[in-house]
Design a protein around this motif. Structure first.
Motif, PDB file in Angstrom:
ATOM      1  N   ARG A  44       0.361   2.521   0.755  1.00  0.00           N
ATOM      2  CA  ARG A  44      -0.832   2.988   1.460  1.00  0.00           C
ATOM      3  C   ARG A  44      -1.589   1.818   2.073  1.00  0.00           C
ATOM      4  O   ARG A  44      -2.653   1.988   2.629  1.00  0.00           O
ATOM      5  CB  ARG A  44      -1.718   3.771   0.509  1.00  0.00           C
ATOM      6  CG  ARG A  44      -0.942   4.935  -0.107  1.00  0.00           C
ATOM      7  CD  ARG A  44      -1.805   5.813  -0.887  1.00  0.00           C
ATOM      8  NE  ARG A  44      -2.170   6.900   0.028  1.00  0.00           N
ATOM      9  CZ  ARG A  44      -3.159   7.726  -0.180  1.00  0.00           C
ATOM     10  NH1 ARG A  44      -3.918   7.590  -1.217  1.00  0.00           N
ATOM     11  NH2 ARG A  44      -3.409   8.683   0.678  1.00  0.00           N
ATOM     12  N   HIS A  45      -1.067   0.623   1.931  1.00  0.00           N
ATOM     13  CA  HIS A  45      -1.614  -0.605   2.514  1.00  0.00           C
ATOM     14  C   HIS A  45      -3.003  -0.924   1.971  1.00  0.00           C
ATOM     15  O   HIS A  45      -3.872  -1.401   2.678  1.00  0.00           O
ATOM     16  CB  HIS A  45      -1.632  -0.536   4.039  1.00  0.00           C
ATOM     17  CG  HIS A  45      -0.368   0.002   4.609  1.00  0.00           C
ATOM     18  ND1 HIS A  45       0.846  -0.571   4.350  1.00  0.00           N
ATOM     19  CD2 HIS A  45      -0.128   1.085   5.390  1.00  0.00           C
ATOM     20  CE1 HIS A  45       1.784   0.131   4.972  1.00  0.00           C
ATOM     21  NE2 HIS A  45       1.222   1.132   5.598  1.00  0.00           N
ATOM     22  N   GLY A  46      -3.180  -0.641   0.696  1.00  0.00           N
ATOM     23  CA  GLY A  46      -4.449  -0.935   0.042  1.00  0.00           C
ATOM     24  C   GLY A  46      -4.298  -2.111  -0.899  1.00  0.00           C
ATOM     25  O   GLY A  46      -4.339  -3.261  -0.491  1.00  0.00           O
ATOM     26  N   ARG A  47      -4.086  -1.811  -2.165  1.00  0.00           N
ATOM     27  CA  ARG A  47      -3.988  -2.863  -3.181  1.00  0.00           C
ATOM     28  C   ARG A  47      -2.599  -2.958  -3.805  1.00  0.00           C
ATOM     29  O   ARG A  47      -2.440  -3.581  -4.852  1.00  0.00           O
ATOM     30  CB  ARG A  47      -5.007  -2.587  -4.280  1.00  0.00           C
ATOM     31  CG  ARG A  47      -6.418  -2.627  -3.768  1.00  0.00           C
ATOM     32  CD  ARG A  47      -7.401  -2.446  -4.894  1.00  0.00           C
ATOM     33  NE  ARG A  47      -8.699  -2.162  -4.319  1.00  0.00           N
ATOM     34  CZ  ARG A  47      -9.489  -1.187  -4.701  1.00  0.00           C
ATOM     35  NH1 ARG A  47      -9.138  -0.414  -5.697  1.00  0.00           N
ATOM     36  NH2 ARG A  47     -10.638  -0.986  -4.116  1.00  0.00           N
ATOM     37  N   GLU A  48      -1.628  -2.342  -3.206  1.00  0.00           N
ATOM     38  CA  GLU A  48      -0.285  -2.361  -3.762  1.00  0.00           C
ATOM     39  C   GLU A  48       0.301  -3.778  -3.693  1.00  0.00           C
ATOM     40  O   GLU A  48       0.107  -4.486  -2.709  1.00  0.00           O
ATOM     41  CB  GLU A  48       0.646  -1.413  -3.001  1.00  0.00           C
ATOM     42  CG  GLU A  48       0.298   0.050  -3.150  1.00  0.00           C
ATOM     43  CD  GLU A  48      -0.687   0.537  -2.107  1.00  0.00           C
ATOM     44  OE1 GLU A  48      -1.283  -0.296  -1.405  1.00  0.00           O
ATOM     45  OE2 GLU A  48      -0.874   1.753  -2.016  1.00  0.00           O
ATOM     46  N   PRO A  49       1.015  -4.179  -4.740  1.00  0.00           N
ATOM     47  CA  PRO A  49       1.657  -5.502  -4.687  1.00  0.00           C
ATOM     48  C   PRO A  49       2.810  -5.485  -3.690  1.00  0.00           C
ATOM     49  O   PRO A  49       3.510  -4.492  -3.550  1.00  0.00           O
ATOM     50  CB  PRO A  49       2.174  -5.707  -6.114  1.00  0.00           C
ATOM     51  CG  PRO A  49       2.310  -4.330  -6.679  1.00  0.00           C
ATOM     52  CD  PRO A  49       1.262  -3.491  -6.009  1.00  0.00           C
ATOM     53  N   GLY A  50       2.963  -6.553  -2.956  1.00  0.00           N
ATOM     54  CA  GLY A  50       4.056  -6.662  -1.998  1.00  0.00           C
ATOM     55  C   GLY A  50       3.803  -5.946  -0.689  1.00  0.00           C
ATOM     56  O   GLY A  50       4.740  -5.670   0.058  1.00  0.00           O
ATOM     57  N   CYS A  51       2.547  -5.650  -0.375  1.00  0.00           N
ATOM     58  CA  CYS A  51       2.217  -4.960   0.876  1.00  0.00           C
ATOM     59  C   CYS A  51       2.234  -5.961   2.027  1.00  0.00           C
ATOM     60  O   CYS A  51       1.482  -6.934   2.040  1.00  0.00           O
ATOM     61  CB  CYS A  51       0.853  -4.285   0.772  1.00  0.00           C
ATOM     62  SG  CYS A  51       0.351  -3.471   2.297  1.00  0.00           S
ATOM     63  N   ALA A  52       3.084  -5.710   3.001  1.00  0.00           N
ATOM     64  CA  ALA A  52       3.203  -6.608   4.154  1.00  0.00           C
ATOM     65  C   ALA A  52       1.968  -6.537   5.049  1.00  0.00           C
ATOM     66  O   ALA A  52       1.609  -7.525   5.683  1.00  0.00           O
ATOM     67  CB  ALA A  52       4.454  -6.254   4.957  1.00  0.00           C
ATOM     68  N   VAL A  53       1.314  -5.394   5.088  1.00  0.00           N
ATOM     69  CA  VAL A  53       0.107  -5.256   5.908  1.00  0.00           C
ATOM     70  C   VAL A  53      -1.008  -6.124   5.327  1.00  0.00           C
ATOM     71  O   VAL A  53      -1.699  -6.835   6.063  1.00  0.00           O
ATOM     72  CB  VAL A  53      -0.326  -3.780   6.008  1.00  0.00           C
ATOM     73  CG1 VAL A  53      -1.662  -3.648   6.705  1.00  0.00           C
ATOM     74  CG2 VAL A  53       0.737  -2.965   6.730  1.00  0.00           C
ATOM     75  N   GLN A  54      -1.185  -6.083   4.014  1.00  0.00           N
ATOM     76  CA  GLN A  54      -2.216  -6.914   3.388  1.00  0.00           C
ATOM     77  C   GLN A  54      -1.891  -8.400   3.558  1.00  0.00           C
ATOM     78  O   GLN A  54      -2.786  -9.213   3.779  1.00  0.00           O
ATOM     79  CB  GLN A  54      -2.365  -6.565   1.905  1.00  0.00           C
ATOM     80  CG  GLN A  54      -2.986  -5.210   1.674  1.00  0.00           C
ATOM     81  CD  GLN A  54      -4.390  -5.100   2.239  1.00  0.00           C
ATOM     82  OE1 GLN A  54      -5.190  -6.026   2.149  1.00  0.00           O
ATOM     83  NE2 GLN A  54      -4.683  -3.964   2.847  1.00  0.00           N
ATOM     84  N   ALA A  55      -0.615  -8.750   3.493  1.00  0.00           N
ATOM     85  CA  ALA A  55      -0.219 -10.143   3.716  1.00  0.00           C
ATOM     86  C   ALA A  55      -0.528 -10.561   5.156  1.00  0.00           C
ATOM     87  O   ALA A  55      -1.002 -11.678   5.396  1.00  0.00           O
ATOM     88  CB  ALA A  55       1.271 -10.323   3.419  1.00  0.00           C
ATOM     89  N   ALA A  56      -0.282  -9.662   6.103  1.00  0.00           N
ATOM     90  CA  ALA A  56      -0.575  -9.971   7.510  1.00  0.00           C
ATOM     91  C   ALA A  56      -2.079 -10.117   7.742  1.00  0.00           C
ATOM     92  O   ALA A  56      -2.514 -10.959   8.523  1.00  0.00           O
ATOM     93  CB  ALA A  56      -0.006  -8.876   8.410  1.00  0.00           C
ATOM     94  N   LEU A  57      -2.872  -9.315   7.042  1.00  0.00           N
ATOM     95  CA  LEU A  57      -4.323  -9.453   7.136  1.00  0.00           C
ATOM     96  C   LEU A  57      -4.771 -10.795   6.568  1.00  0.00           C
ATOM     97  O   LEU A  57      -5.642 -11.461   7.126  1.00  0.00           O
ATOM     98  CB  LEU A  57      -5.027  -8.317   6.397  1.00  0.00           C
ATOM     99  CG  LEU A  57      -4.991  -6.953   7.084  1.00  0.00           C
ATOM    100  CD1 LEU A  57      -5.478  -5.875   6.131  1.00  0.00           C
ATOM    101  CD2 LEU A  57      -5.823  -6.967   8.339  1.00  0.00           C
ATOM    102  N   ALA A  58      -4.156 -11.187   5.464  1.00  0.00           N
ATOM    103  CA  ALA A  58      -4.534 -12.444   4.810  1.00  0.00           C
ATOM    104  C   ALA A  58      -4.174 -13.660   5.663  1.00  0.00           C
ATOM    105  O   ALA A  58      -4.951 -14.617   5.731  1.00  0.00           O
ATOM    106  CB  ALA A  58      -3.859 -12.539   3.444  1.00  0.00           C
ATOM    107  N   ASP A  59      -3.003 -13.630   6.316  1.00  0.00           N
ATOM    108  CA  ASP A  59      -2.615 -14.804   7.112  1.00  0.00           C
ATOM    109  C   ASP A  59      -3.126 -14.751   8.549  1.00  0.00           C
ATOM    110  O   ASP A  59      -2.916 -15.678   9.329  1.00  0.00           O
ATOM    111  CB  ASP A  59      -1.103 -15.028   7.072  1.00  0.00           C
ATOM    112  CG  ASP A  59      -0.298 -13.985   7.843  1.00  0.00           C
ATOM    113  OD1 ASP A  59      -0.873 -13.244   8.652  1.00  0.00           O
ATOM    114  OD2 ASP A  59       0.923 -13.934   7.622  1.00  0.00           O
ATOM    115  N   GLY A  60      -3.806 -13.661   8.915  1.00  0.00           N
ATOM    116  CA  GLY A  60      -4.425 -13.581  10.227  1.00  0.00           C
ATOM    117  C   GLY A  60      -3.549 -13.051  11.342  1.00  0.00           C
ATOM    118  O   GLY A  60      -3.974 -12.979  12.489  1.00  0.00           O
TER     119      GLY A  60
END
Length: 110
Positions: A44-60
């Motif tokens: 769901r691109h929230g707090r799941e471990p291994g979420c590529a969307v959250q990683a993309a948000l973190a690296d900009g």
């Protein structure tokens, strides 16, 4: 399909289809690039471990405003689905009933 997606994105951003602040732009959904790389298929691109969307948000590499717009559109689509489906309406009502009852029975913090 790209034209339809661009129109939806541009209108969601408050502009005309194919433009943003007078400049042409083509906005595509976040799905194809990031969701296939997520660890879980039903992410769901929230707090799941291994979420590529959250990683993309973190690296900009994915803008926060774009992701927020995506989440807003998903909420709107869910609302429209509930509006037409009695089963989904009942499930939403039961969800909020449980939340309300839990809040009533929770001990107040002092």
């Amino acid at each position: 399909m790209e034209a339809a997606v661009a129109a939806i994105d541009a209108v969601a951003c408050g502009g005309k289809p194919g433009s943003k602040n007078g400049h042409p732009v083509l906005l595509l959904p976040i799905q194809p690039w990031y969701t296939e790389a997520c660890r879980f298929r039903d992410c769901r691109h929230g707090r799941e471990p291994g979420c590529a969307v959250q990683a993309a948000l973190a690296d900009g590499s994915l803008e926060r405003a774009r992701f927020d717009s995506y989440r807003k559109l998903q909420r709107e689509l869910a609302h429209l689905a509930r509006k037409d489906d009695a089963r989904l309406q009942a499930a939403e009502k039961n969800k909020w009933k449980k939340i309300t009852m839990a809040m009533r029975h929770a001990k107040p913090k002092r």
